[in-house]
Design an enzyme around this catalytic site. Structure first.
Site, PDB file in Angstrom:
ATOM      1  N   ARG A  38       0.856  -1.201   0.000  1.00  0.00           N
ATOM      2  CA  ARG A  38       0.000   0.000   0.000  1.00  0.00           C
ATOM      3  C   ARG A  38       0.893   1.252   0.000  1.00  0.00           C
ATOM      4  O   ARG A  38       2.117   1.140  -0.025  1.00  0.00           O
ATOM      5  CB  ARG A  38      -0.904  -0.010   1.236  1.00  0.00           C
ATOM      6  CG  ARG A  38      -0.137  -0.006   2.548  1.00  0.00           C
ATOM      7  CD  ARG A  38      -1.087  -0.212   3.714  1.00  0.00           C
ATOM      8  NE  ARG A  38      -0.393  -0.459   4.955  1.00  0.00           N
ATOM      9  CZ  ARG A  38      -0.109   0.475   5.854  1.00  0.00           C
ATOM     10  NH1 ARG A  38      -0.421   1.709   5.644  1.00  0.00           N
ATOM     11  NH2 ARG A  38       0.510   0.145   6.976  1.00  0.00           N
ATOM     12  N   GLY A  39       0.218   2.401   0.094  1.00  0.00           N
ATOM     13  CA  GLY A  39       0.930   3.677   0.239  1.00  0.00           C
ATOM     14  C   GLY A  39       1.872   3.981  -0.916  1.00  0.00           C
ATOM     15  O   GLY A  39       1.607   3.659  -2.085  1.00  0.00           O
ATOM     16  N   ILE A  40       2.993   4.582  -0.562  1.00  0.00           N
ATOM     17  CA  ILE A  40       3.963   5.029  -1.562  1.00  0.00           C
ATOM     18  C   ILE A  40       4.509   3.842  -2.364  1.00  0.00           C
ATOM     19  O   ILE A  40       4.653   3.908  -3.587  1.00  0.00           O
ATOM     20  CB  ILE A  40       5.105   5.804  -0.869  1.00  0.00           C
ATOM     21  CG1 ILE A  40       4.568   7.134  -0.305  1.00  0.00           C
ATOM     22  CG2 ILE A  40       6.269   6.030  -1.807  1.00  0.00           C
ATOM     23  CD1 ILE A  40       5.541   7.889   0.574  1.00  0.00           C
ATOM     24  N   ASP A  91       4.347  -9.648  -9.276  1.00  0.00           N
ATOM     25  CA  ASP A  91       4.258 -10.815  -8.390  1.00  0.00           C
ATOM     26  C   ASP A  91       4.492 -10.333  -6.970  1.00  0.00           C
ATOM     27  O   ASP A  91       5.139  -9.302  -6.746  1.00  0.00           O
ATOM     28  CB  ASP A  91       5.333 -11.849  -8.762  1.00  0.00           C
ATOM     29  CG  ASP A  91       4.913 -12.650  -9.981  1.00  0.00           C
ATOM     30  OD1 ASP A  91       3.971 -13.440  -9.864  1.00  0.00           O
ATOM     31  OD2 ASP A  91       5.528 -12.442 -11.052  1.00  0.00           O
ATOM     32  N   VAL A 146       5.959 -11.215  -3.114  1.00  0.00           N
ATOM     33  CA  VAL A 146       6.761 -12.094  -2.269  1.00  0.00           C
ATOM     34  C   VAL A 146       6.620 -11.600  -0.826  1.00  0.00           C
ATOM     35  O   VAL A 146       7.008 -10.472  -0.497  1.00  0.00           O
ATOM     36  CB  VAL A 146       8.246 -12.181  -2.729  1.00  0.00           C
ATOM     37  CG1 VAL A 146       8.885 -10.810  -2.929  1.00  0.00           C
ATOM     38  CG2 VAL A 146       9.068 -13.015  -1.756  1.00  0.00           C
ATOM     39  N   ASN A 155      13.038  15.909  13.724  1.00  0.00           N
ATOM     40  CA  ASN A 155      11.687  16.285  14.158  1.00  0.00           C
ATOM     41  C   ASN A 155      11.476  15.860  15.603  1.00  0.00           C
ATOM     42  O   ASN A 155      11.983  14.815  16.022  1.00  0.00           O
ATOM     43  CB  ASN A 155      10.650  15.605  13.254  1.00  0.00           C
ATOM     44  CG  ASN A 155       9.286  16.234  13.387  1.00  0.00           C
ATOM     45  OD1 ASN A 155       9.174  17.403  13.767  1.00  0.00           O
ATOM     46  ND2 ASN A 155       8.259  15.477  13.084  1.00  0.00           N
ATOM     47  N   TYR A 212      13.431   7.522  14.013  1.00  0.00           N
ATOM     48  CA  TYR A 212      13.118   7.652  12.589  1.00  0.00           C
ATOM     49  C   TYR A 212      14.179   8.507  11.879  1.00  0.00           C
ATOM     50  O   TYR A 212      14.708   8.125  10.823  1.00  0.00           O
ATOM     51  CB  TYR A 212      11.736   8.282  12.457  1.00  0.00           C
ATOM     52  CG  TYR A 212      11.155   8.288  11.059  1.00  0.00           C
ATOM     53  CD1 TYR A 212      10.718   7.117  10.461  1.00  0.00           C
ATOM     54  CD2 TYR A 212      11.015   9.485  10.362  1.00  0.00           C
ATOM     55  CE1 TYR A 212      10.164   7.126   9.180  1.00  0.00           C
ATOM     56  CE2 TYR A 212      10.465   9.505   9.095  1.00  0.00           C
ATOM     57  CZ  TYR A 212      10.039   8.328   8.504  1.00  0.00           C
ATOM     58  OH  TYR A 212       9.487   8.349   7.244  1.00  0.00           O
TER      59      TYR A 212
HETATM   60  P1  NAP Z   1       2.992   2.908   4.740  1.00  0.00           P
HETATM   61  O1  NAP Z   1       1.698   3.280   4.104  1.00  0.00           O
HETATM   62  O2  NAP Z   1       3.006   2.566   6.188  1.00  0.00           O
HETATM   63  O3  NAP Z   1       3.639   1.713   3.881  1.00  0.00           O
HETATM   64  C1  NAP Z   1       4.822   1.072   4.271  1.00  0.00           C
HETATM   65  C2  NAP Z   1       4.714  -0.377   3.893  1.00  0.00           C
HETATM   66  O4  NAP Z   1       5.894  -1.049   4.346  1.00  0.00           O
HETATM   67  C3  NAP Z   1       3.516  -1.037   4.552  1.00  0.00           C
HETATM   68  O5  NAP Z   1       2.809  -1.819   3.618  1.00  0.00           O
HETATM   69  C4  NAP Z   1       4.170  -1.874   5.626  1.00  0.00           C
HETATM   70  O6  NAP Z   1       3.456  -3.017   6.023  1.00  0.00           O
HETATM   71  C5  NAP Z   1       5.467  -2.252   4.951  1.00  0.00           C
HETATM   72  N1  NAP Z   1       6.416  -2.796   5.909  1.00  0.00           N
HETATM   73  C6  NAP Z   1       6.617  -2.401   7.186  1.00  0.00           C
HETATM   74  N2  NAP Z   1       7.548  -3.159   7.765  1.00  0.00           N
HETATM   75  C7  NAP Z   1       7.935  -4.072   6.841  1.00  0.00           C
HETATM   76  C8  NAP Z   1       8.859  -5.145   6.863  1.00  0.00           C
HETATM   77  N3  NAP Z   1       9.566  -5.430   7.948  1.00  0.00           N
HETATM   78  N4  NAP Z   1       9.007  -5.883   5.738  1.00  0.00           N
HETATM   79  C9  NAP Z   1       8.279  -5.622   4.624  1.00  0.00           C
HETATM   80  N5  NAP Z   1       7.390  -4.603   4.556  1.00  0.00           N
HETATM   81  C10 NAP Z   1       7.215  -3.847   5.653  1.00  0.00           C
HETATM   82  O7  NAP Z   1       4.050   4.054   4.571  1.00  0.00           O
HETATM   83  P2  NAP Z   1       4.237   5.096   3.382  1.00  0.00           P
HETATM   84  O8  NAP Z   1       3.717   6.381   3.848  1.00  0.00           O
HETATM   85  O9  NAP Z   1       3.785   4.538   2.098  1.00  0.00           O
HETATM   86  O10 NAP Z   1       5.834   5.208   3.392  1.00  0.00           O
HETATM   87  C11 NAP Z   1       6.689   4.476   2.509  1.00  0.00           C
HETATM   88  C12 NAP Z   1       8.125   4.915   2.751  1.00  0.00           C
HETATM   89  O11 NAP Z   1       8.228   6.327   2.560  1.00  0.00           O
HETATM   90  C13 NAP Z   1       8.620   4.628   4.169  1.00  0.00           C
HETATM   91  O12 NAP Z   1       9.967   4.277   4.124  1.00  0.00           O
HETATM   92  C14 NAP Z   1       8.437   5.970   4.860  1.00  0.00           C
HETATM   93  O13 NAP Z   1       9.304   6.118   5.953  1.00  0.00           O
HETATM   94  C15 NAP Z   1       8.779   6.921   3.733  1.00  0.00           C
HETATM   95  N6  NAP Z   1       8.220   8.286   3.914  1.00  0.00           N
HETATM   96  C16 NAP Z   1       6.869   8.506   3.895  1.00  0.00           C
HETATM   97  C17 NAP Z   1       6.390   9.807   4.072  1.00  0.00           C
HETATM   98  C18 NAP Z   1       4.920  10.145   4.034  1.00  0.00           C
HETATM   99  O14 NAP Z   1       4.564  11.325   4.171  1.00  0.00           O
HETATM  100  N7  NAP Z   1       4.018   9.196   3.865  1.00  0.00           N
HETATM  101  C19 NAP Z   1       7.285  10.851   4.280  1.00  0.00           C
HETATM  102  C20 NAP Z   1       8.638  10.581   4.307  1.00  0.00           C
HETATM  103  C21 NAP Z   1       9.101   9.282   4.109  1.00  0.00           C
HETATM  104  P3  NAP Z   1       2.218  -2.846   7.074  1.00  0.00           P
HETATM  105  O15 NAP Z   1       1.000  -2.792   6.220  1.00  0.00           O
HETATM  106  O16 NAP Z   1       2.231  -4.029   7.926  1.00  0.00           O
HETATM  107  O17 NAP Z   1       2.453  -1.629   7.877  1.00  0.00           O
END
Ligand code: NAP
Length: 488
Positions: free
Chosen positions: A255-257, A299, A301, A388, A394
């Site tokens: 999901r997400g990014i 795919d 994994v 922050n 983080y």
């Molecule tokens: P997110 O929606 O929480 O998505 C992160 C994904 O990584 C989730 O699907 C999560 O699984 C998965 N994940 C967590 N631990 C894992 C593991 N040990 N092995 C495999 N997958 C794992 O976060 P996001 O907002 O899309 O962020 C993606 C990246 O961008 C992250 O590195 C985040 O720090 C970075 N980022 C985001 C923002 C922002 O504003 N959103 C800003 C700066 C940086 P679960 O579904 O179980 O949680």
């Protein structure tokens, strides 16, 4: 994920009718669909110099991408100008270093009221002579800045520093002045959806490829970059940057990014391996199904990237199926925000392990099947640059990611491997949807564009970095933050 309320057309109409002191952001012009050769069609590009091969490469790249090109350099090299005009470009000789000069030339070059987004490319010049009579060169900054302030929405200002500036102290002063200027200029341009970047051009072709991306709609939420464009390590330039047939892993992509990146890469023709933890299977299956429904290849994994066995499981799955991996987007990340007083060892270690340690584990496991010329994208965060409150774990992890990208870039140089970090700012995902409203509003005010980004914005940047168009970019940090700060 929906746009922010301030971009909702109905809300905007309503607010424009009532006299409230609310500053509404400019809707950004984003790219859609697969990357095309003529990404800049419907835009204009104006260059303030045409005197050498670097200027020509920049102008020709803009022209090849479909922009209507104008040169305003009265002292331009006539053979070069001729080649460009033959290709459909336009010459408007004007005194570009006088405030008003560039703006007048822009006005002369287009129809009255032309509101097409415009990319203004300024090659910063070295002062003439040996003394500190820098006015002529620094006035050039004022001239382009003045013009940039009057450009249509979603325009760009690209400040190009050529190798000639690195020769002596006067050149070094101009480099410093340009950085200072850009640090402020990008903030002024953001409200109008505009962006401003500095390109340190070590190689003309690499600079032209980078400039084309920064001029286009796919870098809409990216502003304030300070990047080196160096001689490309591998691969040939292609008219259309495609990922056809490339095998690319995206971690944390259920999901997400991560999901947005996977979808974007698949659209570009890549076979995408989506990784996430087993508990995210349902969301991951959705992402895979969406990609396949559009004719893409994906795919899943299931693996925890923070463990040795998880990293190996990913390498085994890809190795068995494809035998190679051409790109890795190390995206998986978590937050466990606590103030230092309340930070437990478990929360500290968990964040460091998933956000940073996992990258090392996955990369090591993949190394036997990593193709020469592969590109790695490491997900950092602006919090790894600025820090922050309540996010020491983080920030530590995301700072370490930036250093890791630099180290991998050095180590992989001989094999043509590249590594870069992306530092997203405030991006609308499920994670940030949980933030209190007041914090979200404050985060928006920290951006020059007064708005949050979309997962697609990060996906576009990741797609650029893993593809051939960024061949000259490695070991660097690229913010995707709507202009929170300049450089890294
Ligand atoms: P997110 O929606 O929480 O998505 C992160 C994904 O990584 C989730 O699907 C999560 O699984 C998965 N994940 C967590 N631990 C894992 C593991 N040990 N092995 C495999 N997958 C794992 O976060 P996001 O907002 O899309 O962020 C993606 C990246 O961008 C992250 O590195 C985040 O720090 C970075 N980022 C985001 C923002 C922002 O504003 N959103 C800003 C700066 C940086 P679960 O579904 O179980 O949680």
């Amino acid at each position: 994920m929906q746009d922010d309320w301030s971009l909702n057309p109905n809300v905007r109409k309503l607010l424009q009718r009532v006299p409230l002191p609310i500053s509404l952001p400019t809707p950004l012009r984003r790219g859609a669909g697969r990357t095309r050769a003529n990404e800049l069609t419907g835009t204009r590009a104006v260059l303030t110099h045409l005197r050498d091969g670097l200027d020509l490469a920049l102008a020709q790249a803009m022209q090849a991408a479909g922009a209507a090109v104008t040169i305003v350099d009265p002292a331009g090299e006539t053979t070069l100008t001729g080649r460009l005009v033959d290709g459909g470009g336009q010459l408007v000789p004007a005194t570009a270093d006088l405030p008003g000069g560039v703006l007048n030339a822009i006005a002369q070059s287009g129809a009255t009221g032309d509101r097409r987004p415009l990319t203004l490319i300024h090659r910063v010049t070295r002062p003439h002579g040996d003394d500190l009579a820098v006015n002529e060169a620094t006035d050039g900054l004022l001239a382009v800045g003045h013009a940039a302030a009057h450009l249509p929405p979603n325009s760009r200002l690209l400040l190009v520093l050529g190798p000639d500036l690195r020769k002596d102290n006067l050149g070094a002063l101009m480099i410093a002045a340009t950085h200072g200027f850009a640090r402020s200029a990008f903030k002024e341009m953001g409200k109008n959806g505009g962006t401003c970047h500095v390109i340190r051009a070590e190689d003309a072709q690499a600079a032209a490829e980078l400039a084309t991306f920064l001029a286009g709609p796919r870098s809409a939420f990216v502003s304030g970059l300070d990047l080196v464009a160096q001689k490309s390590l591998a691969g040939d330039a292609t008219a259309v940057p495609t990922l056809d047939g490339k095998v690319i892993l995206v971690t944390g992509a259920a999901r997400g990014i991560g999901a947005a990146i996977a979808e974007r890469l698949a659209l570009e023709g890549a076979h995408v391996w989506i990784n996430d933890i087993a508990q995210a299977q349902a969301a991951a299956a959705d992402t895979v199904a969406q990609i396949r429904a559009r004719g893409g290849h994906a795919d899943f994994v299931a693996a925890d990237v923070g463990t040795l066995s998880g990293a190996q499981a990913i390498a085994d799955a890809i190795g068995k199926d494809a035998g190679r991996v051409d790109g890795v987007i190390h995206n998986a990340g978590i937050t466990r925000d606590r103030t230092l007083k309340k930070m437990s060892v478990a929360h500290w270690r968990q964040v460091l392990q998933v956000n940073f340690g996992a990258m090392h584990l996955v990369q090591t496991a993949l190394s036997p099947i990593l193709s020469d010329g592969a590109s790695m994208v490491l997900m950092s965060s602006v919090m790894g640059i600025s820090g922050n409150f309540g996010q020491t774990n983080y920030s530590a992890s995301k700072s370490a990611v930036i250093e890791l990208a630099k180290q991998w870039a050095c180590e992989g140089h001989a094999r043509g491997l590249r590594a870069n970090a992306i530092a997203p700012g405030f991006i609308l995902t499920e994670m940030t949807a949980q933030m209190p409203v007041i914090n979200r509003e404050m985060a928006k005010q920290l951006t020059a564009m007064l708005q949050p980004g979309l997962p697609l914005d990060v996906a576009e940047l990741a797609c650029f970095l893993v593809g051939a168009q960024s061949r000259g970019v490695t070991g660097q940090v690229l913010r995707c933050d709507g202009g929170m700060a300049f450089g890294a």
